[in-house]
Design an enzyme around this catalytic site. Structure first.
Site, PDB file in Angstrom:
ATOM      1  N   THR A  27       0.652  -1.148  -0.012  1.00 53.96           N
ATOM      2  CA  THR A  27       0.203  -0.082  -0.161  1.00 53.96           C
ATOM      3  C   THR A  27       0.809   1.324  -0.036  1.00 53.96           C
ATOM      4  OG1 THR A  27      -1.541   1.341   1.473  1.00 53.96           O
ATOM      5  CG2 THR A  27      -0.224  -0.345   2.649  1.00 53.96           C
ATOM      6  N   ASP A  28       0.350   2.436  -0.448  1.00 53.84           N
ATOM      7  CA  ASP A  28       1.028   3.600  -0.326  1.00 53.84           C
ATOM      8  C   ASP A  28       1.094   4.269   1.211  1.00 53.84           C
ATOM      9  OD1 ASP A  28      -1.579   4.427  -0.115  1.00 53.84           O
ATOM     10  OD2 ASP A  28      -1.763   5.965  -1.671  1.00 53.84           O
ATOM     11  N   GLU A  29       0.316   3.544   2.130  1.00 57.42           N
ATOM     12  CA  GLU A  29       0.182   4.106   3.447  1.00 57.42           C
ATOM     13  C   GLU A  29       1.687   3.807   4.121  1.00 57.42           C
ATOM     14  OE1 GLU A  29      -3.610   3.410   5.527  1.00 57.42           O
ATOM     15  OE2 GLU A  29      -4.497   3.040   3.645  1.00 57.42           O
TER      16      GLU A  29
ATOM     17  N   TYR B  55      -1.685  -0.883  11.055  1.00 57.85           N
ATOM     18  CA  TYR B  55      -1.824  -1.452   9.575  1.00 57.85           C
ATOM     19  C   TYR B  55      -0.565  -1.187   8.729  1.00 57.85           C
ATOM     20  CZ  TYR B  55      -3.257  -1.779   4.609  1.00 57.85           C
ATOM     21  OH  TYR B  55      -3.296  -2.119   3.532  1.00 57.85           O
TER      22      TYR B  55
ATOM     23  N   LYS C 116       2.337  -3.343   7.210  1.00 57.50           N
ATOM     24  CA  LYS C 116       2.737  -3.598   5.942  1.00 57.50           C
ATOM     25  C   LYS C 116       4.106  -3.165   5.548  1.00 57.50           C
ATOM     26  CE  LYS C 116       0.369  -4.752   2.796  1.00 57.50           C
ATOM     27  NZ  LYS C 116       0.162  -6.029   2.303  1.00 57.50           N
TER      28      LYS C 116
HETATM   29  P1  NAD Z   1      -9.363  -7.644   2.045  1.00 58.33           P
HETATM   30  O1  NAD Z   1      -9.254  -7.296   3.742  1.00 58.33           O
HETATM   31  O2  NAD Z   1     -10.682  -7.345   1.319  1.00 58.33           O
HETATM   32  O3  NAD Z   1      -8.666  -9.077   1.628  1.00 58.33           O
HETATM   33  C1  NAD Z   1      -7.598  -9.743   2.498  1.00 58.33           C
HETATM   34  C2  NAD Z   1      -7.951 -11.351   2.396  1.00 58.33           C
HETATM   35  O4  NAD Z   1      -6.815 -11.981   2.812  1.00 58.33           O
HETATM   36  C3  NAD Z   1      -9.354 -11.972   2.700  1.00 58.33           C
HETATM   37  O5  NAD Z   1      -9.918 -12.467   1.797  1.00 58.33           O
HETATM   38  C4  NAD Z   1      -8.684 -12.751   3.821  1.00 58.33           C
HETATM   39  O6  NAD Z   1      -9.723 -13.961   4.041  1.00 58.33           O
HETATM   40  C5  NAD Z   1      -7.329 -13.030   3.602  1.00 58.33           C
HETATM   41  N1  NAD Z   1      -6.475 -13.425   4.646  1.00 58.33           N
HETATM   42  C6  NAD Z   1      -6.423 -12.638   5.859  1.00 58.33           C
HETATM   43  N2  NAD Z   1      -5.540 -13.096   6.891  1.00 58.33           N
HETATM   44  C7  NAD Z   1      -4.950 -14.320   6.109  1.00 58.33           C
HETATM   45  C8  NAD Z   1      -4.127 -15.467   6.563  1.00 58.33           C
HETATM   46  N3  NAD Z   1      -3.626 -15.223   7.710  1.00 58.33           N
HETATM   47  N4  NAD Z   1      -4.037 -16.233   5.765  1.00 58.33           N
HETATM   48  C9  NAD Z   1      -4.892 -16.511   4.634  1.00 58.33           C
HETATM   49  N5  NAD Z   1      -5.669 -15.342   4.029  1.00 58.33           N
HETATM   50  C10 NAD Z   1      -5.862 -14.349   4.920  1.00 58.33           C
HETATM   51  O7  NAD Z   1      -7.799  -6.683   1.640  1.00 58.33           O
HETATM   52  P2  NAD Z   1      -7.843  -6.031   0.107  1.00 58.33           P
HETATM   53  O8  NAD Z   1      -8.313  -4.675   0.035  1.00 58.33           O
HETATM   54  O9  NAD Z   1      -8.196  -6.992  -1.181  1.00 58.33           O
HETATM   55  O10 NAD Z   1      -6.217  -6.058  -0.065  1.00 58.33           O
HETATM   56  C11 NAD Z   1      -5.504  -7.022  -0.295  1.00 58.33           C
HETATM   57  C12 NAD Z   1      -4.016  -6.197  -0.201  1.00 58.33           C
HETATM   58  O11 NAD Z   1      -3.887  -5.215  -1.093  1.00 58.33           O
HETATM   59  C13 NAD Z   1      -3.626  -6.263   1.145  1.00 58.33           C
HETATM   60  O12 NAD Z   1      -2.325  -6.861   1.456  1.00 58.33           O
HETATM   61  C14 NAD Z   1      -3.502  -4.516   1.301  1.00 58.33           C
HETATM   62  O13 NAD Z   1      -2.486  -4.292   2.139  1.00 58.33           O
HETATM   63  C15 NAD Z   1      -3.122  -4.342  -0.163  1.00 58.33           C
HETATM   64  N6  NAD Z   1      -3.792  -2.951  -0.595  1.00 58.33           N
HETATM   65  C16 NAD Z   1      -4.812  -2.534  -0.310  1.00 58.33           C
HETATM   66  C17 NAD Z   1      -5.661  -1.374  -0.914  1.00 58.33           C
HETATM   67  C18 NAD Z   1      -7.051  -1.149  -0.743  1.00 58.33           C
HETATM   68  O14 NAD Z   1      -7.408   0.036  -0.997  1.00 58.33           O
HETATM   69  N7  NAD Z   1      -7.920  -1.956  -0.335  1.00 58.33           N
HETATM   70  C19 NAD Z   1      -4.749  -0.567  -1.431  1.00 58.33           C
HETATM   71  C20 NAD Z   1      -3.295  -0.959  -1.744  1.00 58.33           C
HETATM   72  C21 NAD Z   1      -3.053  -2.119  -1.212  1.00 58.33           C
END
Ligand code: NAD
Length: 370
Positions: free
Chosen positions: A133-135, A170, A174
């Site tokens: 993430t950009d965070e 969070y 990350k």
């Molecule tokens: P999300 O919370 O919707 O999904 C996370 C998934 O990971 C879920 O399906 C969950 O069941 C699974 N999970 C959690 N803990 C687990 C574990 N211990 N073992 C196996 N599976 C596990 O998250 P998202 O929004 O889809 O984000 C996905 C990735 O992208 C993350 O790494 C997040 O940091 C990154 N990201 C998200 C955003 C955003 O805006 N949502 C932006 C940039 C980066």
């Protein structure tokens, strides 16, 4: 190619899997623990494909990871599994340390051991793509801070060279995982690539995050909570644009590189909420505007003020740019939530009812050490 996608039942992971199954000839193994944020209903359009397989596994479980690598023999890993909600990380950081840091370490070790067993060609073609993430960069100067200083300077953006300065449990977890991945690259020559992306929005987003929460609360006549003054700026990217970018990186990106991915859509939170209200006023009119439900609440502790990505490297080196504007993406998103009430009801299983999380008052009530 066979790609092991961790967190494939989540918001972005499911978009990545739908993109790969529907637009390429590659196979996918979805490895997901199915926490509250993971929902297999987000994958109904691909489950019948013979190029899709599912493994319910926790990334902290080394023995299970070894079994999955041995069974499926992937050519690449796209690592998205994470705890992802800042407010939850304030209420309970432990899960974030466990999954995001210990889980990434455990996955790196399982993947490295598997990679070491591969023949020369497969070994040099293997990729470990860590999605972040950009965070991790902390926050950027806000236009407010420029006002009245007489300078008409362009505000800075996050580049791949920006130093890390995470603010929340969070983003700190990350950032730790990003450091682990880069250490495995440098120390073991492990073929990793990292991407850091801005805020995503779109279909299948769990209704604890701003955009789906506001759409659903608006339709139910509930308050639309704005943290602080609502002037925090985020750079919004439509989730399907992110999925396309991630596939480009895992297939065409250079080992050892970091790529920043963003939407070129800097918006204040209040602007986002007002735009959703205007879209709903047109799509589902009622006597008064949905904007009348806007309610200002106490700000998030440590709330970052501005994020904005410089995605020049993605367009220059991988020829990727977003296809959706904020307006087209938001209209599609609102329409999706209107059409998919059943998904929304099913993913909110009763344990979470869109209540506010992550306030310090809530921590004090619990007797937590703040
Ligand atoms: P999300 O919370 O919707 O999904 C996370 C998934 O990971 C879920 O399906 C969950 O069941 C699974 N999970 C959690 N803990 C687990 C574990 N211990 N073992 C196996 N599976 C596990 O998250 P998202 O929004 O889809 O984000 C996905 C990735 O992208 C993350 O790494 C997040 O940091 C990154 N990201 C998200 C955003 C955003 O805006 N949502 C932006 C940039 C980066």
């Amino acid at each position: 190619m066979k790609i092991l996608v961790t967190g494939g039942a989540g918001f972005i992971g499911s978009a990545v899997i739908r993109h790969i199954i529907q637009n390429t000839q590659d196979s996918v193994v979805n490895l997901d623990k199915l926490t509250y944020a993971g929902n297999l209903e987000s994958l109904v359009s691909v489950v019948d494909s013979d190029r899709y397989a599912f493994e319910q596994v926790d990334i902290c479980d080394r023995a299970e990871l070894d079994r999955v690598f041995a069974k499926h023999q992937p050519d690449a890993v796209m690592h998205l599994a994470a705890e992802s909600h800042v407010d939850r990380s304030i209420t309970g950081p432990a899960e974030f340390i466990q999954t995001n840091i210990v889980g990434t370490y455990t996955l790196l070790e399982a993947a490295r051991e598997y990679w070491n067993t591969l023949g020369d060609d497969s070994k040099s073609a293997f990729r470990f793509h860590h999605i972040s993430t950009d965070e991790v960069y902390g926050d950027l100067p806000h236009p407010d801070e420029q006002e009245g200083n007489g300078l008409d300077q362009e505000l800075p953006l996050f580049t791949e060279q920006t130093s890390y300065a995470p603010s929340s449990p969070y983003s700190a977890s990350k950032a730790s995982s990003d450091h682990l991945v880069r250490a495995w690259l440098r120390t073991y020559g492990f073929p990793a690539i990292v991407t850091n992306c801005s805020n995503n929005y779109g279909p299948y987003h769990f209704p604890e995050k701003l955009i789906p929460l506001v759409i659903l609360n608006a339709l139910e006549g509930k308050p639309l909570p704005i943290y602080g003054k609502g002037d925090q700026i985020r750079d919004w990217l439509y989730v399907e644009d992110h999925a396309r970018a991630l596939y480009k990186v895992v297939t065409e990106g250079k080992v050892g590189e970091t790529y920043n991915i963003g939407g070129h859509n800097e918006k204040q939170n209040i602007e986002v909420v007002q735009t959703i209200c205007h879209i709903l006023d047109a799509m589902v009119p009622k006597v008064t505007s949905y904007a009348e439900q806007i309610t200002y609440v106490a700000d998030r502790p440590g709330h970052d003020r501005r994020y904005a990505i410089d995605a020049t490297k993605m367009s220059a080196e991988l020829n990727w740019t977003p296809e959706e504007t904020f307006e087209t993406g938001l209209c599609k998103t609102v329409q999706w939530y209107l059409d998919n009430k059943e998904w929304c009801d099913n993913v909110q299983d009763g344990s979470y009812q869109r209540e506010r999380l992550g306030t310090l008052a809530e921590q004090t009530e619990k007797g937590a050490n703040i």
